[in-house]
Design an enzyme around this catalytic site. Structure first.
Site: not given
Ligand code: GAL
Length: 708
Positions: A108, A146-147, A308, A356, A358-359
């Site tokens: 990303r 985003n961020e 978040e 992600e 496993f986030h």
């Protein structure tokens, strides 16, 4: 967004799931009392699969479904992840690293924020979303991008950097002076010679690096504001924000951005386990509140939101640590206590695939029959019970200064030691105050500070003349100040101030530092009176100050380590080393007491975090037990979580939380005494329990004179 509602929810990615899962999602959201979800953050390729062809039907259905179920939407613009077709069509808009590597699509954030094609495409998708959804009844908030936090060193960036530099410095003479380019033959005679700080042979120019960081923060801000303006034009009633990501690597001066967002939103992921996560949480929340206040011209009620956080994990030491039962709620309520308008998570549902996978998520891979989802349901109910605290201010007697540019400048590899980092020193000072139970506000140089009893400057490396005046006026007028090593050493261009350190603050501190003696990692130096110093020591010469602790061993034995100086009507402390944690807490407590600051809950046992919020005619005391033992805390009020009346003592189970609507005199600021008897309290004394005015607005000893 409406006041009187604490927001609860998180990133929701329906584009990753078939429609039957959406229906289960909203049913579960209702069960958990979710009332806000962020939709579409990375959905660009599903919204615009080919240039100009929009596929909004699935998003229409999702927004309608959410609205029908009473769930509001923070609709994101998906510009943090351009689709594959975009990168193929515009290879010049892919980012280039400092060493010249052009990054490719596949993760990303593969864009250059200075590339015209990227900026045009980002405005385009924002405009298409605005046209379609600006009046959708589910829409409560626009969430841009985003961020923002990527960098680029390409040719587009170089051109934009030169324009920004010309604007900042006016001409090359000024730039050459600011960057001290006579050193190593870097004198520029044409703007075309100035590039972004690309990989080079050895140490790069510190002024060059610092200005690049400032420029890039402004570039990302421009990318944000042009999207914001498109969204606002479509419906000015909908607030717009973007989520801040925190970290030393982030090239964004969040404080400067705060005036451009309708509410500050932060993402927070502690990277320390044990107590460190709680301390990081408190610091992040205090920073967010400070940025919001700064952006709102000093309004202490300016909104901010935890956008978040992780439902069930802390990443530290390269692995995931599951949050033990109750910890998610405690972290969440620490944010709410410090002013967040709600609690949001990344992410709603754990995906089966993707980077992600496993986030952690509110609905984990195990599904809703899981501890995490049950805790999510409980947290939703808890936030419902806390609705009344959705406004007001947070008590803080102490202010800590934060400055992104100082952090960037201290990151230069040519510093005398790799250890000093502004963020670490801010965290260490905040931790000392947190452990001692004092409420802290984070401030920026230039902010109004006359309501604080103590101001702390931790490694505020860059100090312009204005910053030096800001500090000097505060102390001269009666404020108490605590300055740590490496503050005020350089000017705003990162040029060292001459004549002895810390050049900008020498006179008010009454010291002159002749030499730096950085310590090796793990090395300590004993201090007289107990405790040790670490990371850094200095040859401090007294120039009016009194020593309160000295180095007790080594080359500096007998020389001052900690000093105190009367300056005007105020007091200025100097710490020339980083004390160990116990010593730091003791020193900070001493300075805070001497300044007249009060801990939030003076008799709370260690490990209890106490935060007080105030609204019109009411106050709420948040008590978070971060220990693994039951604790008793002297307090009185109605516990909003249980409905129980507490007369004298709250019993907190291990890891437990109470939020008291305070009754009696516990949370009520004492009425003005001397001042009230004879007149109006001055601005600097009015919001505090009365005490002699410390500022130049009043005659010595007065508590009544209004500020002229
Ligand atoms: C955030 C980011 C999210 C997700 C999360 C995982 O920084 O905004 O998209 O990546 O981290 O920790």
């Amino acid at each position: 967004m409406a006041d009187g509602v604490l927001r609860y929810g998180g990133d929701y990615n329906p584009e990753q799931w078939p429609a039957e899962v959406w229906r289960e999602d909203v049913a579960l959201m209702r069960r958990a009392r979710v009332n806000l979800v962020t939709v579409g953050v990375f959905a660009w390729s599903r919204l615009e699969p080919e240039p100009g062809r929009h596929t909004f039907d699935w998003l229409d259905q999702v927004l309608d479904l959410l609205h029908d179920n009473g769930i509001d939407v923070a609709l994101a613009t998906p510009t943090a992840s351009p689709p594959p077709w975009f990168s193929l069509a515009h290879p010049d808009a892919l980012p280039v690293t400092a060493d010249g590597v052009r990054l490719h699509h596949g993760s990303r954030d593969t864009y250059c924020a200075a590339a015209p094609a990227y900026r045009a495409a980002a405005r385009g998708i924002a405009a298409a979303l605005a046209e379609r959804y600006a009046h959708h009844p589910a829409l409560a908030l626009w969430h841009v991008h985003n961020e923002y936090g990527t960098t680029c060193h390409c040719a587009h960036t170089a051109r934009a950097f030169r324009r920004w530099l010309a604007d900042r410095h006016g001409d090359l003479d000024a730039l050459n002076a600011a960057w001290a380019t006579s050193f190593w033959s870097q004198h520029y005679t044409d703007w075309a010679q100035v590039d972004p700080p690309r990989a080079t042979q050895y140490l790069a120019n510190p002024g060059h690096l610092l200005d690049f960081r400032r420029f890039w923060s402004d570039t990302l801000l421009a990318a944000y504001t042009e999207q914001r303006d498109v969204l606002r034009a479509a419906n000015p009633a909908i607030p717009v924000t973007t989520n801040y990501v925190l970290g030393d690597w982030v090239p964004v001066d969040h404080a400067r951005w705060a005036a451009e967002v309708d509410l500050v939103a932060i993402d927070h992921y502690p990277d320390a386990v044990d107590g460190g996560a709680e301390e990081q949480t408190a610091l992040a929340a205090d920073l967010a509140r400070g940025w919001a206040r700064h952006g709102a011209g000093g309004d202490r009620t300016a909104p901010w939101l935890l956008m978040e956080s992780a439902p069930n994990q802390i990443h530290a030491g390269g692995r995931m640590h599951a949050k033990e039962p109750g910890r998610m709620a405690r972290h969440s309520l620490s944010h709410v206590a410090r002013g967040s308008r709600g609690v949001m998570f990344f992410q709603w549902r754990a995906p089966a695939g993707g980077a992600e996978r496993f986030h952690s998520a509110l609905v984990p891979h195990a599904g809703p029959d899981s501890r995490v989802f049950r805790e999510a349901v409980d947290l939703g109910a808890t936030l419902q019970r806390l609705r009344e605290v959705d406004a007001g201010t947070v008590d803080a007697d102490v202010a800590i200064a934060w400055d992104a540019a100082s952090g960037w400048a201290l990151g230069h590899p040519g510093m005398p030691s790799p250890h000093p980092r502004h963020r670490d020193e801010v965290a260490a000072a905040h931790r000392a105050l947190w452990r001692a139970g004092y409420g802290c506000d984070m401030v920026l140089p230039g902010d109004r500070i006359d309501t604080y009893t103590l101001l702390v400057l931790p490694a505020l490396y860059l100090a312009s003349d204005d910053t030096a005046d800001w500090v000097g006026t505060y102390v001269h007028g009666g404020g108490h100040l605590l300055v740590t090593w490496l503050s005020g050493v350089a000017d705003e261009h990162a040029r060292v101030r001459l004549g002895g350190h810390p050049g900008a603050l020498r006179d008010l501190l009454g010291v002159r530092v002749e030499e730096f003696h950085p310590l090796a990692a793990g090395q300590t130096v004993p201090l007289s009176g107990g405790g040790t110093g670490r990371l850094w020591t200095e040859t401090v010469r007294l120039a009016g100050a009194q020593p309160t602790a000295s180095y007790a061993d080594g080359v500096l034995a007998g020389l001052p380590a900690v000093t105190r100086h009367r300056y005007g009507a105020g007091t200025a402390w100097y710490l020339s080393t980083r004390p160990d944690e116990t010593t730091y807490q003791r020193l900070m407590t001493h300075a805070a007491r001497a300044a007249g600051a009060s801990p939030v809950c003076p008799d709370a046992p260690a490990g209890i975090e106490a935060v007080r919020r105030r609204g019109a005619g009411a106050s709420w005391l948040f008590l978070l037990n971060h220990t693994d033992r039951p604790q008793r805390v002297p307090a009185a009020g109605i516990d909003l979580l249980t409905g129980a009346t507490v007369d004298t003592q709250v019993h907190l189970p291990a890891g437990g939380v109470a939020v008291l609507r305070e009754t009696g005199t516990a949370g009520v600021r004492p009425p003005p005494t001397a001042g009230a008897a004879t007149g109006t309290l001055c601005r600097c004394c009015a919001p505090r329990p009365p005490r002699p005015c410390r500022n130049s607005c009043c005659a010595p000893g007065a508590t009544t004179t209004p500020r002229p």
